[in-house]
Design an enzyme around this catalytic site. Structure first.
Site, PDB file in Angstrom:
ATOM      1  N   LYS A   1      -8.672  13.550   4.766  1.00  0.00           N
ATOM      2  CA  LYS A   1      -7.802  12.364   4.745  1.00  0.00           C
ATOM      3  C   LYS A   1      -6.838  12.507   5.911  1.00  0.00           C
ATOM      4  CE  LYS A   1      -6.586  13.620   0.477  1.00  0.00           C
ATOM      5  NZ  LYS A   1      -6.875  12.362  -0.220  1.00  0.00           N
ATOM      6  N   ARG A   2      -6.056  11.457   6.181  1.00  0.00           N
ATOM      7  CA  ARG A   2      -5.074  11.586   7.243  1.00  0.00           C
ATOM      8  C   ARG A   2      -4.109  12.733   6.940  1.00  0.00           C
ATOM      9  NH1 ARG A   2      -4.632   7.676  11.311  1.00  0.00           N
ATOM     10  NH2 ARG A   2      -2.861   8.953  11.946  1.00  0.00           N
TER      11      ARG A   2
ATOM     12  N   THR B   1      -8.470   6.664  -1.924  1.00  0.00           N
ATOM     13  CA  THR B   1      -9.809   6.117  -2.125  1.00  0.00           C
ATOM     14  C   THR B   1     -10.873   7.187  -1.889  1.00  0.00           C
ATOM     15  OG1 THR B   1      -9.533   5.197   0.096  1.00  0.00           O
ATOM     16  CG2 THR B   1      -9.412   3.652  -1.739  1.00  0.00           C
TER      17      THR B   1
ATOM     18  N   LYS C   1       0.669  14.312   1.562  1.00  0.00           N
ATOM     19  CA  LYS C   1      -0.681  14.620   1.075  1.00  0.00           C
ATOM     20  C   LYS C   1      -0.881  16.128   0.875  1.00  0.00           C
ATOM     21  CE  LYS C   1      -2.582  10.538   3.451  1.00  0.00           C
ATOM     22  NZ  LYS C   1      -3.197   9.647   2.441  1.00  0.00           N
TER      23      LYS C   1
ATOM     24  N   LYS D   1     -14.687   8.270  -3.662  1.00  0.00           N
ATOM     25  CA  LYS D   1     -15.930   8.555  -2.924  1.00  0.00           C
ATOM     26  C   LYS D   1     -16.481   9.916  -3.327  1.00  0.00           C
ATOM     27  CE  LYS D   1     -13.956   5.672   0.639  1.00  0.00           C
ATOM     28  NZ  LYS D   1     -13.064   5.657   1.818  1.00  0.00           N
TER      29      LYS D   1
ATOM     30  N   HIS E   1       0.797  -1.231   0.000  1.00  0.00           N
ATOM     31  CA  HIS E   1       0.000   0.000   0.000  1.00  0.00           C
ATOM     32  C   HIS E   1       0.826   1.276   0.000  1.00  0.00           C
ATOM     33  CE1 HIS E   1      -3.976  -1.890   0.857  1.00  0.00           C
ATOM     34  NE2 HIS E   1      -3.210  -2.802   1.430  1.00  0.00           N
TER      35      HIS E   1
HETATM   36  O1  HBZ Z   1      -3.810   2.673   1.680  1.00  0.00           O
HETATM   37  C1  HBZ Z   1      -3.160   3.809   2.193  1.00  0.00           C
HETATM   38  C2  HBZ Z   1      -2.456   4.537   1.062  1.00  0.00           C
HETATM   39  O2  HBZ Z   1      -1.755   5.641   1.578  1.00  0.00           O
HETATM   40  C3  HBZ Z   1      -3.520   4.994   0.072  1.00  0.00           C
HETATM   41  O3  HBZ Z   1      -2.917   5.610  -1.021  1.00  0.00           O
HETATM   42  C4  HBZ Z   1      -4.338   3.784  -0.385  1.00  0.00           C
HETATM   43  O4  HBZ Z   1      -5.427   4.217  -1.134  1.00  0.00           O
HETATM   44  C5  HBZ Z   1      -4.857   3.020   0.806  1.00  0.00           C
HETATM   45  C6  HBZ Z   1      -5.577   1.746   0.412  1.00  0.00           C
HETATM   46  O5  HBZ Z   1      -4.781   1.005  -0.457  1.00  0.00           O
HETATM   47  N1  HBZ Z   1      -2.250   3.399   3.230  1.00  0.00           N
HETATM   48  C7  HBZ Z   1      -2.636   3.442   4.505  1.00  0.00           C
HETATM   49  O6  HBZ Z   1      -3.752   3.846   4.824  1.00  0.00           O
HETATM   50  N2  HBZ Z   1      -1.738   2.983   5.413  1.00  0.00           N
HETATM   51  C8  HBZ Z   1      -1.960   2.933   6.728  1.00  0.00           C
HETATM   52  O7  HBZ Z   1      -2.991   3.332   7.247  1.00  0.00           O
HETATM   53  C9  HBZ Z   1      -0.906   2.367   7.594  1.00  0.00           C
HETATM   54  C10 HBZ Z   1      -1.220   2.026   8.887  1.00  0.00           C
HETATM   55  C11 HBZ Z   1      -0.256   1.505   9.723  1.00  0.00           C
HETATM   56  C12 HBZ Z   1       1.035   1.344   9.248  1.00  0.00           C
HETATM   57  C13 HBZ Z   1       1.355   1.689   7.957  1.00  0.00           C
HETATM   58  C14 HBZ Z   1       0.386   2.206   7.127  1.00  0.00           C
HETATM   59  O8  HBZ Z   1       1.982   0.828  10.055  1.00  0.00           O
END
Ligand code: HBZ
Length: 817
Positions: free
Chosen positions: A544-545, A652, A550, A656, A356
């Site tokens: 978003k976060r 994502t 971002k 939406k 991801h």
């Molecule tokens: O995953 C996100 C990507 O940034 C985004 O571009 C993509 O659309 C989405 C679904 O594929 N990544 C995350 O949300 N990652 C995390 O939340 C995360 C949480 C804990 C971690 C590392 C990443 O240790």
């Protein structure tokens, strides 16, 4: 319509529930008690389907996907469940007759916020699609006592408040102690020789009892109910005198503590690896429990464990569940007595991995010391996996030490989880076309060259059932009135809306619905932020976060720039704009938190400046989460998707927004590329450097933000306002760190890591195009309708069908009731 639904039965069920649970009559019940009673009544309606679905799976002996994920960002269940049993109208009416408002009841439910952001929400959308399409699936995760923190804004700063989401119980969950499993940590490995065969025995360990709770995942209108299984931890032996007598007092206390702490809280970091011991414990805890259960379930029906992969596939949601690989190996070797080669064959035919992110700070690299101390047997297996993988590298690239160094799973005292995931999975996928290409040709180039057949793309998607049908009922009904309701389970049907894009009456209807949704959000903002916003202004939204890549900072710097222009020229001709932000920052991420403070400081100044006639408003929505996201998407005109090209794997929220008829203002990053491909560049506002340009600067240098600062006086003016107290009169130094991040090079890294100044002019110019475009309401309505009409690709139903066809190879099941 739900044919089996009986109003009177439902009413009686709600009344009885209130009586039995709270010893109250229905007229005495609080809204929260009514929520609980209604939720239990809905559970009653689906319980037979839930049982029937699993009976059917048993009978057909189906292959099942286990979606292994540290996060499931489910949001609220009640409203979605009601939608998916197709009883929304019936239940709304029934409650009306009883004197209750379904919306108010739904608002009583806390969000199940067992995730950070995109990755966790994707898992939730996937479960919805899997059930709706009728595929056998389990979600496997952790029943965190505290989910994602609640965000309060105090004096402009983010304050984190614990999210005690289970405090009133969870009506939909069912505890399943019969499936409890023991999970062992620490100790040492002893080799026992029995009849010439070596057995590996873990001794001196501490253990916890993993107890699953099942949550129903209801398919839309098809009687299928899948399961999200989240594991709770309990002490293995309740604290007892026995162990005290044996001198194990210390151990008993420690085991009790371990059980308490392990599932206590979700780590609130997204795209950032923190390397905490407890995090690795969480990972192994839910993985060991899930894998043990999957093996046991398989063995209930099958004799030959060597064919495990014919019935089971594990999808690893990023590297967080990667210990599933050595854990499955351990069970196959130590408990099932397979040889290494046999076990490896099973494991590599069972596991598939989704990546991801390419952000290097997100890559999980566990120190050997920690890993081997916590998981001694697992570590031995990882060492052997690595040894054999190194042999493979050497066979393919004889004498190439560089490859060996770069690709080793264990290197420099660390276990690299992504490399193990790639080495042991039969499939490695990215989450949007551009992202997958970058993985193949940049980040994971060596691995792609060595095993190209594993790599594939699965562009993300979202569920239209939550994000249009539930979140935006006005627009959903409008779509259905135009083209019928097939879009609910077959989103590409929405293409038919194209016929209406040029129709003046339809344009008007669309804009009117958008306006109603803006009024709804304006009310929410007034209630929650005390700010008045003009529903006729353009709602320009970034939710978003919070992360530097971002570029929420670029957005607010642009607001500062616009405001300067207005101050110089109060008569400036512009359509009033409401800039809406929503974002949580990881609790330890200082610069992200300071950015939130900056947004709120700018908001304070601008929102209180009468001289600009309300032409700009800035709103930071507190505690952005799944439930208020549904309101926000419905009300958006402009969707800000402005990450530095190459950094956002997919995104994502972009999908939406599109589904709700907002226009994208964005870079050619992640899934934006594919969105533009579907809707046409004319119906979006694209700006900024391409990913190739960004990567080129990153590799070869040549970007000097100070040159921009020196040559562009409007940008300079904005940046100076960060350090001259313009937005922080009491503390002019407050935003110095942000200023420095843009201009001052530390020896280690380049200033303006995310090319904000580089893209700024192009971004500002795109904003001007938005302003101009909005003046032509007919054009805008047409473009918005075209966005909706062309979002068919971005349903998670499509994504799931691709996973099934290319990776999981599942068969659809029908459930008759
Ligand atoms: O995953 C996100 C990507 O940034 C985004 O571009 C993509 O659309 C989405 C679904 O594929 N990544 C995350 O949300 N990652 C995390 O939340 C995360 C949480 C804990 C971690 C590392 C990443 O240790």
């Amino acid at each position: 319509m739900n044919k089996g639904f009986d109003k009177e039965t439902f009413k009686r069920s709600v009344v009885d529930n209130v009586k039995n649970m709270f010893r109250r009559t229905i007229d005495e019940a609080t809204p929260h008690q009514v929520f609980q009673a209604v939720a239990y009544a809905v559970k009653d309606v689906i319980i037979d389907e839930w049982i029937a679905t699993h009976k059917e799976y048993e009978k057909k002996d189906v292959k099942t996907v286990y979606y292994l994920s540290m996060e499931f960002l489910m949001g609220r269940a009640l409203g979605n469940n009601i939608i998916n049993i197709c009883a929304r109208d019936e239940i709304k009416e029934t409650l009306d007759e009883m004197g209750f408002d379904l919306d108010v009841i739904e608002d009583q439910e806390p969000d199940a916020a067992l995730g950070n952001g995109g990755l966790g929400r994707l898992a939730a959308c996937f479960l919805d699609s899997l059930a709706t399409l009728g595929y056998p699936a389990y979600g496997c995760g952790i029943r965190y006592r505290y989910g994602m923190f609640k965000q309060k804004i105090e004096n402009g700063y983010q304050v984190e408040v614990p999210d005690n989401w289970l405090k009133d119980g969870n009506p939909f969950e069912i505890r399943r102690p019969e499936y409890a499993a023991e999970v062992k940590f620490g100790g040492f490995v002893r080799i026992e020789n029995q009849g010439g065969v070596n057995h590996f025995v873990q001794d001196g360990y501490q253990s916890v009892r993993a107890v699953p709770y099942d949550l129903p995942v209801i398919g839309y209108g098809n009687n299928v109910v899948n399961t999200l299984r989240i594991w709770d931890a309990e002490p293995i032996n309740t604290f007892n005198l026995d162990s005290f007598d044996r001198g194990d007092y210390q151990k008993a206390v420690e085991q009790e503590n371990l059980a308490k702490t392990i599932v206590e809280v979700l780590y609130p970091n997204d795209n950032h690896y923190a390397g905490k011991e407890l995090r690795l414990k969480q990972q192994y805890f839910f993985i060991s429990a899930s894998v043990q259960r999957a093996v046991r379930k398989y063995k209930e029906k099958h004799d030959d464990i060597r064919k495990f992969y014919e019935k089971v596939v594990f999808q690893l949601n990023d590297t967080h569940p990667t210990v599933a690989i050595p854990e499955l190996m351990r069970i196959l070797l130590d408990e099932e007595g397979l040889t290494w080669d046999e076990a490896w064959e099973v494991t590599t035919k069972t596991c598939a991995y989704t990546n991801h992110t390419i952000m290097s700070e997100a890559l999980e690299k566990w120190p050997i010391e920690l890993f081997s101390r916590l998981l001694p047997r697992i570590y031995q297996i990882v060492e052997e996996i690595n040894r054999r993988f190194q042999n493979q590298i050497q066979t393919m690239y004889p004498g190439n030490q560089e490859k060996l160094r770069k690709m080793s799973i264990i290197y420099d005292g660390q276990v690299k989880m992504a490399y193990m995931a790639i080495a042991a999975s039969f499939s490695v996928n990215g989450v949007a076309r551009l992202h997958t290409e970058i993985l193949k040709h940049q980040e994971l180039k060596d691995f792609y060259e060595m095993m190209p057949e594993k790599f594939n793309n699965k562009t993300n998607g979202i569920t239209q059932r939550r994000f249009l049908l539930h979140g935006n009922p006005l627009l959903a009904d409008w779509v259905t009135s135009k083209i019928g309701d097939e879009w609910i389970t077959d989103l590409p049907h929405i293409k038919k809306l194209e016929l209406f894009a040029e129709d003046e009456k339809c344009q008007f209807e669309f804009m009117n619905i958008k306006y109603q949704n803006k009024l709804r959000l304006a009310r929410y903002i007034k209630e929650n932020n005390g700010i008045d916003v003009d529903p006729r202004s353009i709602f320009d939204v970034q939710v978003k976060r919070l992360h530097e890549y971002k570029r929420q900072l670029m957005n607010i710097l642009h607001v500062m720039y616009l405001y300067n222009q207005l101050k110089d020229n109060p008569d400036m001709d512009m359509i009033p704009r409401t800039f809406i932000f929503g974002a949580k920052a990881a609790a330890g991420y200082k610069r992200a938190k300071l950015t939130i403070k900056l947004i709120n400081s700018v908001a304070d100044v601008i929102n209180n400046d009468k001289s600009i006639n309300g032409k700009i408003k800035v709103v930071f929505i507190e505690d952005y989460r799944v439930s208020n996201a549904e309101l926000i998407f419905a009300a958006a005109d402009v969707s800000e998707q402005i990450s530095t090209a190459s950094k956002e794997a997919s995104g994502t929220s972009n999908m939406k927004f599109m589904l709700n008829g907002a226009l994208t203002l964005g870079t050619m990053d992640g899934a934006n590329v594919e969105i533009v491909e579907e809707v046409g560049a004319d119906n979006a506002f694209i700006f900024g450097m391409s990913s190739d340009e960004v990567i080129n600067y990153e590799n070869n240098g040549g970007y000097y933000p100070m040159d921009i600062f020196n040559n562009d006086q409007e940008i300079r003016r904005v940046l100076m306002q960060l350090i001259n107290g313009y937005y922080a009169p009491d503390n002019p130094e407050l935003f110095r760190d942000i200023y420095n991040s843009l201009l001052n090079t530390k020896s280690s890294d380049r200033a303006d890591t995310y090319f904000i100044l580089k893209d700024f002019r192009s971004y500002a110019e795109a904003h001007q195009r938005v302003d101009k475009a909005y003046r032509d309401q007919a054009w805008w309505a047409k473009a918005a309708i075209l966005n909706m009409a062309n979002c068919g690709k971005f349903t998670s139903d499509r994504t799931i069908e691709e996973y099934v066809k290319d990776i999981w190879h599942l068969k659809k099941v029908t459930v008759e009731m």
